[in-house]
Scaffold this motif. Structure first.
Motif, PDB file in Angstrom:
ATOM      1  N   UNK A   1      36.851  78.965  24.965  1.00 35.27           N
ATOM      2  CA  UNK A   1      37.894  79.319  25.933  1.00 35.27           C
ATOM      3  C   UNK A   1      39.012  80.110  25.257  1.00 35.27           C
TER       4      UNK A   1
ATOM      5  N   UNK B   1      49.117  77.786  23.800  1.00 31.78           N
ATOM      6  CA  UNK B   1      48.005  77.353  24.642  1.00 31.78           C
ATOM      7  C   UNK B   1      48.461  76.218  25.545  1.00 31.78           C
ATOM      8  N   UNK B   2      48.155  76.361  26.827  1.00 32.69           N
ATOM      9  CA  UNK B   2      48.442  75.236  27.729  1.00 32.69           C
ATOM     10  C   UNK B   2      47.226  74.322  27.784  1.00 32.69           C
ATOM     11  N   UNK B   3      47.475  73.083  28.177  1.00 31.85           N
ATOM     12  CA  UNK B   3      46.428  72.063  28.307  1.00 31.85           C
ATOM     13  C   UNK B   3      45.673  71.822  27.006  1.00 31.85           C
ATOM     14  N   UNK B   4      46.320  72.046  25.884  1.00 25.98           N
ATOM     15  CA  UNK B   4      45.695  71.707  24.601  1.00 25.98           C
ATOM     16  C   UNK B   4      46.646  70.807  23.830  1.00 25.98           C
ATOM     17  N   UNK B   5      46.125  70.116  22.845  1.00 26.17           N
ATOM     18  CA  UNK B   5      46.959  69.214  22.048  1.00 26.17           C
ATOM     19  C   UNK B   5      46.493  69.224  20.592  1.00 26.17           C
TER      20      UNK B   5
ATOM     21  N   UNK C   1      38.910  62.755  26.188  1.00 30.15           N
ATOM     22  CA  UNK C   1      38.530  63.959  26.922  1.00 30.15           C
ATOM     23  C   UNK C   1      37.087  63.998  27.397  1.00 30.15           C
TER      24      UNK C   1
ATOM     25  N   UNK D   1      39.315  61.943  18.862  1.00 32.15           N
ATOM     26  CA  UNK D   1      40.256  62.093  19.985  1.00 32.15           C
ATOM     27  C   UNK D   1      39.534  62.507  21.256  1.00 32.15           C
TER      28      UNK D   1
ATOM     29  N   UNK E   1      36.207  74.363  23.945  1.00 33.72           N
ATOM     30  CA  UNK E   1      37.619  74.686  23.746  1.00 33.72           C
ATOM     31  C   UNK E   1      37.757  75.975  22.947  1.00 33.72           C
TER      32      UNK E   1
ATOM     33  N   UNK F   1      40.096  83.880  26.102  1.00 33.20           N
ATOM     34  CA  UNK F   1      41.479  84.092  26.497  1.00 33.20           C
ATOM     35  C   UNK F   1      42.128  85.194  25.661  1.00 33.20           C
TER      36      UNK F   1
ATOM     37  N   UNK G   1      42.474  60.799  29.242  1.00 34.16           N
ATOM     38  CA  UNK G   1      43.887  61.101  29.020  1.00 34.16           C
ATOM     39  C   UNK G   1      44.706  60.886  30.294  1.00 34.16           C
TER      40      UNK G   1
END
Lengths: 105, 387
Positions: B381, A16-20, B114, B109, B378, B385, B265
């Protein structure tokens, strides 16, 4: 993005991009709680890249479906947290409102 | 000698009848034995280091005990509780009980990094003769918390024209007259310009005579103070008394500050919280009764007055745990000879004391619900995806 094989869909790595850690660690938690999962873990290959890899190995179900189910679980958890929190705040506010008004029964 | 002692040991072993392990009384069915349950639910804070800090997450971790460690949503729903401890305009403290650290940490977090807010990003300096350099002043302006709901604005990407939906413009024009004493420039000098920038674009200056409408650094279609949300709620800094610069006689600052929407961030100035943190609930258990002088000693040991003394009659006193929540885990009470055998310090793994200090854009309870919504988004998404 999924990296896996067509022959064996029970194991795959999802990138996954833009995730952490925020999403990856919570997903790892919900994945681990799923009895169909034999292994799961995540890694951030480089701290400068906003990318996280999640590895899922299952007992036979397609890894993609299992990951989707755990996302669903996490969403339901969030929804429950939100409604419980809202209710607690409402109760606190109404209780405090009554106290400040000094109403005696 | 050696052979003799060995002989006596084998004799003893023969005397005890052989029982299969699973028939032993200390293995309860359908639950974990108490020592494993303790390791699963508590962090033990011993005098040298905390132990059993990790959570057992694998669903089959206790399969050999006949205990299912998998997530059952129904069980989560019935166990999860939220208790609000305090709630003010700017900060709140609440207990979240029955949730894993992974998810509690995700909320923390998201709160810090965010959740979007508005903050000053571009500063157009027309005149600055103060001792504060332009870039330092611009940085200070960026860190001023603004009292505006970020949900009413859009993100502004690099090529976007600044308009009334993505930019807030402030003016700052302060001058210290010659002959007067030094003055402080405070954040209340930042004046909101609901009509947008008043500075005329450099390239347009020459052609300003020919065109009827001069072009400024922003292109607002309407005034922001005509928008319903801001009629009774003008935009400005959250605090009026933040010192931005000091001016000596004859010095002047004239500038325009453009605030945009962003996330923590990218830069901490966009973080909506001063801090958001959680700690696990401290639990203090007496492993034996602590009475009389020992009780007095224990009360004296604790710097945050966790313990109290109660009378149990006949002139005898006993220590009690009166305020476990104020325990800072300094471990003073288990220091010294054998105190760790009398007092056990623990933390409850699924009980989080969550504190949110809002920087001022939104009240703390709204910040938390927004954070939970972001985690939901999130997940959604990822699902879209993958399918």
């Amino acid at each position: 993005m999924e990296h896996g094989s067509f022959q064996d869909q029970s194991q795959a790595t999802f990138s996954f991009t833009d995730e952490d850690h925020t999403l990856a660690n919570s997903l790892r938690y919900t994945l681990n709680q799923d009895p169909r999962v034999t292994f799961c873990g995540y890694s951030i290959p480089h701290p400068a890249d906003a990318r996280v890899n999640i590895r899922v190995q299952t007992t036979g179900d397609p890894a993609r479906e299992v990951l989707k189910d755990s996302c669903q679980d996490l969403m339901l958890i969030c929804q429950h947290v939100r409604s419980t929190f809202d209710q607690a705040v409402m109760e606190f506010k109404s209780k405090k409102g009554l106290e400040s008004m000094n109403i005696r029964p | 000698m050696v052979s003799e002692s060995e002989d006596s040991e084998t004799m003893k072993e023969e005397k005890t009848p052989k029982i299969p392990v699973w028939d032993l009384p200390d293995v309860p069915k359908g639950g974990l034995p108490p020592h494993l349950e303790l390791q699963r639910t508590r962090v033990l804070c011993t005098f040298d280091a905390p132990t059993h800090t990790e959570n057992f997450q694998y669903s089959g971790a206790y399969a050999s005990m006949g205990v299912d460690n998998s997530l059952r949503l129904e069980e989560f729903r019935s166990n999860f509780r939220v208790e609000v401890i305090s709630l003010t305009e700017d900060d709140m403290e609440f207990d979240m009980i029955g949730i894993d650290a992974a998810i509690a940490n995700a909320f923390r977090r998201i709160l810090i990094a965010e959740l979007p807010t508005m903050a000053i990003e571009k500063v157009l300096i027309a005149n600055n003769t103060s001792v504060v350099q332009d870039e330092v002043l611009a940085h200070r302006l960026g860190l001023v918390p603004l009292k505006v709901d970020p949900r009413l604005f859009n993100y502004k990407s690099e090529n976007d024209e600044p308009n009334e939906k993505n930019t807030i413009v402030f003016k700052l024009h302060v001058r210290c007259e010659r002959g007067s004493s030094r003055i402080k420039v405070k954040s209340n000098e930042l004046k909101w310009l609901p009509h947008g920038s008043e500075f005329i674009l450099g390239t347009e200056k020459a052609a300003a005579d020919s065109t009827s409408k001069t072009k400024t650094y922003t292109s607002f279609n309407c005034s922001q103070d005509s928008l319903l949300e801001f009629v009774n709620n003008p935009i400005g800094p959250k605090h009026d008394d933040i010192i931005l610069a000091k001016l000596g006689p004859g010095q002047e600052i004239e500038l325009e500050a453009h605030a945009v929407k962003g996330m923590g961030k990218t830069h901490a100035k966009w973080s909506p919280v001063a801090t958001a943190w959680y700690r696990m609930l401290p639990e203090i258990v007496f492993l034996q009764e602590i009475e009389d002088e020992k009780a007095e000693e224990l009360v004296k040991k604790c710097p945050v007055r966790v313990f109290d003394i109660e009378d149990i009659g006949k002139g005898r006193k006993r220590a009690t745990v009166a305020r476990p929540r104020s325990c800072t885990l300094c471990r003073e009470c288990i220091r010294g000879d054998d105190w760790d055998k009398r007092v056990a310090l623990r933390r409850v793994k699924d009980h989080f004391i969550f504190t949110i200090e809002s920087a001022g854009a939104l009240p703390p309870e709204v910040l938390f619900t927004e954070a939970v919504k972001i985690l939901e988004d999130k997940c959604e998404r990822v699902i879209t995806e993958l399918s």
